[in-house]
Enzyme design. Structure first.
Site, PDB file in Angstrom:
ATOM      1  N   PRO A  96       0.791  -1.622   0.428  1.00 10.46           N
ATOM      2  CA  PRO A  96      -0.599  -0.481  -0.023  1.00 10.46           C
ATOM      3  C   PRO A  96       0.970   1.410   0.354  1.00 10.46           C
ATOM      4  O   PRO A  96       1.899   1.142   0.839  1.00 10.46           O
ATOM      5  CB  PRO A  96      -0.818   0.065   1.280  1.00 10.46           C
ATOM      6  CG  PRO A  96      -0.740  -2.102   1.874  1.00 10.46           C
ATOM      7  CD  PRO A  96       0.867  -2.335   1.474  1.00 10.46           C
ATOM      8  N   GLY A 100       3.331   3.617   5.449  1.00  8.50           N
ATOM      9  CA  GLY A 100       4.550   3.178   5.812  1.00  8.50           C
ATOM     10  C   GLY A 100       5.349   2.304   5.511  1.00  8.50           C
ATOM     11  O   GLY A 100       5.863   1.409   6.548  1.00  8.50           O
ATOM     12  N   LEU A 101       4.839   1.969   4.931  1.00  7.27           N
ATOM     13  CA  LEU A 101       5.727   0.555   4.236  1.00  7.27           C
ATOM     14  C   LEU A 101       6.813   0.276   3.117  1.00  7.27           C
ATOM     15  O   LEU A 101       7.027  -0.507   2.599  1.00  7.27           O
ATOM     16  CB  LEU A 101       4.425  -0.612   3.730  1.00  7.27           C
ATOM     17  CG  LEU A 101       3.596  -1.069   4.863  1.00  7.27           C
ATOM     18  CD1 LEU A 101       2.835  -1.920   4.282  1.00  7.27           C
ATOM     19  CD2 LEU A 101       4.145  -1.694   6.256  1.00  7.27           C
ATOM     20  N   GLY A 102       6.949   1.269   3.061  1.00 10.35           N
ATOM     21  CA  GLY A 102       8.143   1.717   1.951  1.00 10.35           C
ATOM     22  C   GLY A 102       8.100   1.312   1.027  1.00 10.35           C
ATOM     23  O   GLY A 102       8.875   0.567  -0.352  1.00 10.35           O
ATOM     24  N   SER A 103       7.251   1.525   0.440  1.00  9.80           N
ATOM     25  CA  SER A 103       6.475   1.094  -1.238  1.00  9.80           C
ATOM     26  C   SER A 103       6.928   2.082  -2.026  1.00  9.80           C
ATOM     27  O   SER A 103       7.365   1.592  -3.196  1.00  9.80           O
ATOM     28  CB  SER A 103       4.805   1.674  -1.363  1.00  9.80           C
ATOM     29  OG  SER A 103       4.840   3.208  -1.840  1.00  9.80           O
ATOM     30  N   ALA A 105      10.020   3.184  -2.371  1.00  9.73           N
ATOM     31  CA  ALA A 105      11.054   2.556  -2.141  1.00  9.73           C
ATOM     32  C   ALA A 105      11.986   1.355  -3.442  1.00  9.73           C
ATOM     33  O   ALA A 105      12.618   0.426  -3.672  1.00  9.73           O
ATOM     34  CB  ALA A 105      12.610   2.737  -0.984  1.00  9.73           C
ATOM     35  N   ALA A 106      10.650  -0.140  -2.641  1.00 12.63           N
ATOM     36  CA  ALA A 106      10.051  -1.084  -3.195  1.00 12.63           C
ATOM     37  C   ALA A 106      10.391  -1.312  -4.735  1.00 12.63           C
ATOM     38  O   ALA A 106      11.149  -1.491  -5.526  1.00 12.63           O
ATOM     39  CB  ALA A 106       9.158  -1.757  -2.492  1.00 12.63           C
ATOM     40  N   ASP A 149      14.994   3.558   4.697  1.00  8.85           N
ATOM     41  CA  ASP A 149      13.799   2.524   4.130  1.00  8.85           C
ATOM     42  C   ASP A 149      14.498   2.114   2.690  1.00  8.85           C
ATOM     43  O   ASP A 149      14.780   0.974   2.466  1.00  8.85           O
ATOM     44  CB  ASP A 149      12.427   3.449   3.282  1.00  8.85           C
ATOM     45  CG  ASP A 149      12.080   3.826   3.759  1.00  8.85           C
ATOM     46  OD1 ASP A 149      12.332   3.477   5.523  1.00  8.85           O
ATOM     47  OD2 ASP A 149      10.934   4.250   4.083  1.00  8.85           O
TER      48      ASP A 149
HETATM   49  O1  PMV Z   1       6.922   6.266   6.459  1.00  6.53           O
HETATM   50  P1  PMV Z   1       8.142   5.750   6.204  1.00  6.53           P
HETATM   51  O2  PMV Z   1       8.131   4.276   5.892  1.00  6.53           O
HETATM   52  O3  PMV Z   1       8.872   5.713   5.137  1.00  6.53           O
HETATM   53  O4  PMV Z   1       9.431   6.382   7.043  1.00  6.53           O
HETATM   54  C1  PMV Z   1       9.667   7.138   7.435  1.00  6.53           C
HETATM   55  C2  PMV Z   1      11.185   6.769   8.398  1.00  6.53           C
HETATM   56  C3  PMV Z   1      11.241   7.934   9.158  1.00  6.53           C
HETATM   57  O5  PMV Z   1      12.034   7.992   9.793  1.00  6.53           O
HETATM   58  C4  PMV Z   1       9.837   9.027   9.943  1.00  6.53           C
HETATM   59  C5  PMV Z   1      12.277   9.269   8.136  1.00  6.53           C
HETATM   60  C6  PMV Z   1      13.423   8.710   7.710  1.00  6.53           C
HETATM   61  O6  PMV Z   1      14.177   9.139   6.443  1.00  6.53           O
HETATM   62  O7  PMV Z   1      13.423   7.765   8.063  1.00  6.53           O
END
Ligand code: PMV
Length: 314
Positions: A96, A100-103, A105-106, A149
């Site tokens: 999704p 917060g699951l790194g979509s 970057a993936a 990420d």
């Molecule tokens: O929202 P996400 O899963 O892409 O996580 C970001 C993580 C943070 O620490 C909030 C930002 C970062 O660049 O590390």
């Protein structure tokens, strides 16, 4: 035709604090993946197609700020490619977005991997290279990403990570026994860039308070790393609960996240916290395998829009 994938990720400990040089621990979520398929094309040009999003665009028409454009141009520069061959790149993802699951970057990592294999540049599938290229794309999504990420997505291993100059510190972790997580979605989408920017403003206004919060989160990540390596579930759970409390103090939780975290904690999870930037997206609960169904139902009853299980270290 070349196919490559990259996993999602969750942050177990240390989100936000990691941006300010404190350690963090992240793990790949291999159950949900992004996939890129690269094929030679009969029509001229490079086209990126995302069938799930009903999206098709040629490289020539892309906006220079578009993450897909940045992915392609990073690859082109690293590969020393003077001219693109005619290609169709089909992208899909079960991760999704904005949760917060790194979509982001993936998707970038899967595209770079598939292009590197298809165009005979195997050196660019090397984890460090892949991570560095993906980082450049993360900047589009995040503004000032810590780098965690892209690291976990490229290495596909649990990592202990510290953002530092001239080079980030990175240690792949070996998990001594499988650890089961339930990942539950609030259904609320949240922009990492916005939340990270908001934390920065608060840090500028109340530096001492926020430095103390980040320091506490860093200590938690340090202990959490040890607990993960030792397979010490009670300790891991306790540290997740503590980390969530500090994230609340950073104001990055939300009523929906707190409801799910509390439902998991009172419903039998060993520990629970939000994961990623917060204000929406997903939370994670550490559970005993025999509790899975019960806690899944508890999370759904508390408003989770999606719950899935992920086992780390298996
Ligand atoms: O929202 P996400 O899963 O892409 O996580 C970001 C993580 C943070 O620490 C909030 C930002 C970062 O660049 O590390």
């Amino acid at each position: 035709m070349t196919v490559a994938t990259a996993p999602g990720k969750v942050i177990l400990f240390g989100e936000h604090a990691v941006v300010y040089g404190r350690p963090a621990v992240a793990v790949p979520i291999t159950q949900v993946r992004a996939m890129a398929v690269v094929e030679d094309s009969p029509r001229p040009g490079v086209y990126v197609i995302a069938p799930d999003l009903h999206y098709e665009v040629s490289l020539a028409d892309m906006d220079g700020q578009d993450a897909l454009f940045v992915t392609l141009s990073q690859f082109q520069a690293a590969a020393g490619l003077k001219e693109w061959p005619d290609l169709i790149i089909t992208v899909s993802s079960a991760i999704p977005i904005a949760s917060g699951l790194g979509s982001g970057a993936a998707i970038a990592a899967a595209m770079i991997r598939a292009l590197a294999i298809h165009l005979h540049r195997p050196e660019l599938t090397n984890q460090a290279q892949l991570s560095a290229l993906t980082y450049q794309v993360e900047k589009v999504h995040h503004g000032t990403p810590s780098g965690i990420d892209n690291t976990v997505v490229a290495y596909e291993q649990p990592v202990y990570f510290i953002r530092q100059q001239p080079q980030n510190y990175l240690e792949p972790l070996v998990v001594s026994r499988p650890v089961q997580l339930l990942v539950a979605d609030t259904g609320v989408r949240s922009s990492t860039k916005v939340v990270v920017g908001d934390v920065r403003r608060q840090w500028q206004e109340e530096t001492a308070t926020f430095e103390a919060i980040f320091e506490a989160c860093g200590q938690i990540a340090l202990s959490g790393r040890e607990a993960l390596e030792q397979g010490n579930l009670p300790k891991l759970g306790q540290l997740m609960n503590e980390n969530h409390s500090w994230l609340q103090k950073m104001t990055v939780s939300s009523p929906e996240l707190d409801t799910l975290v509390q439902a998991a904690q009172t419903g039998g999870a060993i520990g629970a916290k939000l994961s990623g930037a917060g204000r929406g997206g997903n939370m994670i609960a550490l559970i005993e395998p025999e509790q899975e169904e019960k806690i899944r139902q508890t999370l759904l009853a508390a408003g989770a829009t999606n719950v899935f299980s992920s086992i780390i270290g298996k």
